[in-house]
Design a protein around this motif. Structure first.
Motif, PDB file in Angstrom:
ATOM      1  N   UNK A   1       7.940  14.668  -7.762  1.00  0.00           N
ATOM      2  CA  UNK A   1       7.814  15.643  -6.742  1.00  0.00           C
ATOM      3  C   UNK A   1       7.689  17.076  -7.463  1.00  0.00           C
ATOM      4  N   UNK A   2       8.649  17.116  -8.233  1.00  0.00           N
ATOM      5  CA  UNK A   2       8.677  18.506  -8.957  1.00  0.00           C
ATOM      6  C   UNK A   2       7.520  18.568  -9.892  1.00  0.00           C
ATOM      7  N   UNK A   3       7.130  17.686 -10.577  1.00  0.00           N
ATOM      8  CA  UNK A   3       5.716  17.787 -11.511  1.00  0.00           C
ATOM      9  C   UNK A   3       4.719  18.010 -10.563  1.00  0.00           C
TER      10      UNK A   3
ATOM     11  N   UNK B   1       0.836  -1.404   0.319  1.00  0.00           N
ATOM     12  CA  UNK B   1       0.037   0.132  -0.133  1.00  0.00           C
ATOM     13  C   UNK B   1       0.992   1.479   0.126  1.00  0.00           C
ATOM     14  N   UNK B   2       2.263   0.927  -0.011  1.00  0.00           N
ATOM     15  CA  UNK B   2       3.178   2.231   0.281  1.00  0.00           C
ATOM     16  C   UNK B   2       3.547   2.804  -1.454  1.00  0.00           C
ATOM     17  N   UNK B   3       3.634   3.910  -1.447  1.00  0.00           N
ATOM     18  CA  UNK B   3       3.998   4.386  -2.801  1.00  0.00           C
ATOM     19  C   UNK B   3       5.391   5.386  -2.534  1.00  0.00           C
ATOM     20  N   UNK B   4       6.318   5.059  -3.306  1.00  0.00           N
ATOM     21  CA  UNK B   4       7.661   5.822  -3.266  1.00  0.00           C
ATOM     22  C   UNK B   4       7.585   6.640  -4.457  1.00  0.00           C
ATOM     23  N   UNK B   5       8.234   7.764  -4.255  1.00  0.00           N
ATOM     24  CA  UNK B   5       8.180   9.040  -5.176  1.00  0.00           C
ATOM     25  C   UNK B   5       9.846   9.401  -5.486  1.00  0.00           C
TER      26      UNK B   5
ATOM     27  N   UNK C   1      12.773  22.284 -17.936  1.00  0.00           N
ATOM     28  CA  UNK C   1      13.532  21.736 -16.981  1.00  0.00           C
ATOM     29  C   UNK C   1      14.267  20.691 -17.076  1.00  0.00           C
ATOM     30  N   UNK C   2      15.371  20.196 -16.899  1.00  0.00           N
ATOM     31  CA  UNK C   2      15.863  18.791 -16.775  1.00  0.00           C
ATOM     32  C   UNK C   2      15.654  18.276 -15.530  1.00  0.00           C
TER      33      UNK C   2
ATOM     34  N   UNK D   1       0.450  21.710  -9.055  1.00  0.00           N
ATOM     35  CA  UNK D   1      -0.007  22.504  -7.816  1.00  0.00           C
ATOM     36  C   UNK D   1      -0.065  23.880  -8.160  1.00  0.00           C
ATOM     37  N   UNK D   2       1.010  24.312  -8.495  1.00  0.00           N
ATOM     38  CA  UNK D   2       1.248  26.007  -8.643  1.00  0.00           C
ATOM     39  C   UNK D   2       0.384  26.478  -9.896  1.00  0.00           C
ATOM     40  N   UNK D   3      -0.042  25.789 -10.659  1.00  0.00           N
ATOM     41  CA  UNK D   3      -0.983  26.048 -11.603  1.00  0.00           C
ATOM     42  C   UNK D   3      -2.273  26.308 -11.447  1.00  0.00           C
ATOM     43  N   UNK D   4      -2.732  25.933 -10.258  1.00  0.00           N
ATOM     44  CA  UNK D   4      -4.190  26.145  -9.975  1.00  0.00           C
ATOM     45  C   UNK D   4      -5.098  25.288 -10.855  1.00  0.00           C
ATOM     46  N   UNK D   5      -4.776  24.299 -11.326  1.00  0.00           N
ATOM     47  CA  UNK D   5      -5.647  23.243 -12.373  1.00  0.00           C
ATOM     48  C   UNK D   5      -6.724  22.549 -11.509  1.00  0.00           C
ATOM     49  N   UNK D   6      -7.938  22.372 -11.856  1.00  0.00           N
ATOM     50  CA  UNK D   6      -8.810  21.675 -11.321  1.00  0.00           C
ATOM     51  C   UNK D   6      -8.873  20.144 -11.834  1.00  0.00           C
TER      52      UNK D   6
END
Length: 475
Positions: free
Chosen positions: A289-291, A280-284, A455-456, A296-301
């Protein structure tokens, strides 16, 4: 009573053969005009309490009788809109099985109120997130307490046959059967599939044998009503009993369907993201994280993920952002099946929708009745991560056609990765064509998007954020 102008509505192409009414879209809402001959039946259904229970159980969308009038109809009903519309050929194995179980459950509940389903077609089922809902008012018919079938025997042709074929490992044939919107696998075709030795016999003879067999099995089902010992035996041997017998006993049919095992994944990419999942655990990673941070910064619904594999990004967006509607698509049905199971186990709250779809976004499955995927899936932002290099270098798609197609899935933004090392596996890579450069990709990207940032994010991942050009002719 407010009259609806006929030139303002758009009828659903999947609602043309309903003797009760017809579904149409008007001013962003979903409505059904009820014909005069269907008035008595629909009012009786509303008053029976059947729909109320189905709504409480999340098996039918909410509705209300409006004060609108539309020429040619006795009255108009407004339905709760399903946020993301997917078709049966876009469902994974467990999605299709969930739809079959939902049809059985709807039929079982309806039977207690004196109703049955005369049309249980998968196109009458829609997914609200990970939950299947039956949506067709016109499919209910009164039984007046006579008992009998709770769903039409076509349930076998529409659900059991493709599910059994799929579970046996032939997903290609199963999904081709499912994709037929105007036809279903016949009993004769099923017999020929199960028993290849029959292929030399005439279809008329096979048809006669199948009808005789069905008649005998229906009589056998009636015997179960009078012999409790046989009912108990049937429960313990459900896997060995023919579905043609069990369709008359929905509780046994349900058990038989539940006992089907999903096919063993054989595709190359079914577990591409497996390293990020541990129970049940998800790694990242820093890249994911950057994506998530950018979105989140674009305020998309809303977000649609193209080639999302088993939906790691979508799950992270669900957990870490305020995005309300998330759709993860992939051409690999095994990968999308895993994502569907994750969505189902999470039980998304009512203010968020997370859903999956099997989709080859470059060559989508279509038929005469269906709305193209971009028109149904378009979101505030589309993502296409780690896929363009495969499409360009392996499948020979033109980069401009790829980006044009991606642009069709967004209303505002796109996040698209370019892989400068091509098909690099972390150690080696095939030689690259001279024209395959970052500058070449960005030139094509700018035809459809204003380049907001580059961004790379990893050695072979250059992330491009673009804003859809308002003057682009996106289809």
């Amino acid at each position: 009573m407010a009259q609806i102008p006929p030139d303002e509505i758009q009828y659903s192409s999947l609602s043309t053969c309903d003797d009760v009414g017809r579904v149409f879209h008007w001013r962003g809402g979903i409505y059904r005009g009820i014909k005069a001959q269907g008035t008595k039946q629909v009012h009786a259904l509303f008053e029976s309490g059947c729909l109320n229970e189905l709504i409480e159980r999340g098996l039918f969308p909410r509705y209300q009788i409006t004060d609108h009038a539309l020429e040619g109809f006795a009255f108009v009903v407004k339905h709760e809109a399903i946020p993301i519309l997917t078709y049966p050929h876009e469902w994974s194995f467990d999605m299709f099985r969930d739809a079959a179980l939902a049809a059985l459950e709807v039929g079982s509940i309806a039977a207690r109120y004196g109703w049955s389903l005369k049309d249980c077609h998968p196109y009458n089922v829609l997914f609200y997130g990970a939950r299947p809902m039956f949506v067709d008012l016109g499919s209910f018919t009164q039984t007046h307490g006579r008992g009998g079938l709770i769903v039409d025997t076509a349930f076998l042709n529409l659900y059991w046959y493709p599910l059994a074929i799929w579970a046996a490992g032939d997903s290609f044939l199963a999904r081709r059967v499912i994709s037929c919107a105007n036809e279903m696998m016949s009993d004769v075709s099923w017999a020929l599939y199960q028993h290849p030795t029959l292929r030399g016999r005439s279809r008329q003879r096979i048809n006669r044998v199948m009808r005789r067999r069905t008649s005998l099995l229906s009589r056998g089902a009636n015997i179960l009503d009078y012999r409790p010992s046989l009912r108990r035996a049937a429960t313990s041997m459900v896997n060995h009993l023919p579905a043609e017998l069990l369709v008359y006993r929905p509780e046994l049919m349900r058990q038989k369907i539940m006992n089907l095992k999903p096919p063993t994944p054989a595709s190359e990419w079914h577990d591409y993201q497996g390293e990020y999942f541990d129970g049940d655990e998800r790694k990242t990673t820093a890249r994911f994280n950057r994506i998530v941070e950018i979105i989140q910064s674009l305020d998309c619904d809303s977000v649609v993920e193209l080639a999302g594999n088993r939906g790691l990004l979508s799950l992270l967006l669900y957990e870490k952002t305020s995005v309300q509607s998330i759709l993860s698509t992939d051409n690999d049905s095994n990968a999308t099946n895993l994502f569907h199971l994750d969505c189902r186990s999470l039980g998304a709250p009512s203010d968020k929708i997370m859903q999956s779809a099997v989709l080859n976004f470059m060559v989508p499955e279509l038929n005469f009745y269906t709305v193209p995927p971009p028109d149904r899936f378009r979101a505030d932002i589309v993502t296409a991560l780690a896929i363009t290099h495969h499409l360009i270098l392996t499948q020979n798609f033109d980069v401009k056609e790829i980006l044009r197609t991606i642009a069709g899935y967004t209303r505002r933004f796109a996040l698209v990765e370019f892989m400068p090392l091509g098909l690099w596996n972390g150690e080696t890579a095939p030689p690259l064509p001279e024209w395959y450069t970052l500058e070449w990709f960005q030139q094509a990207f700018k035809e459809w998007f204003e380049l907001v940032s580059v961004e790379q994010v990893e050695a072979n991942r250059v992330l491009h954020l673009g804003r859809l050009r308002t003057n682009s002719d996106v289809v």
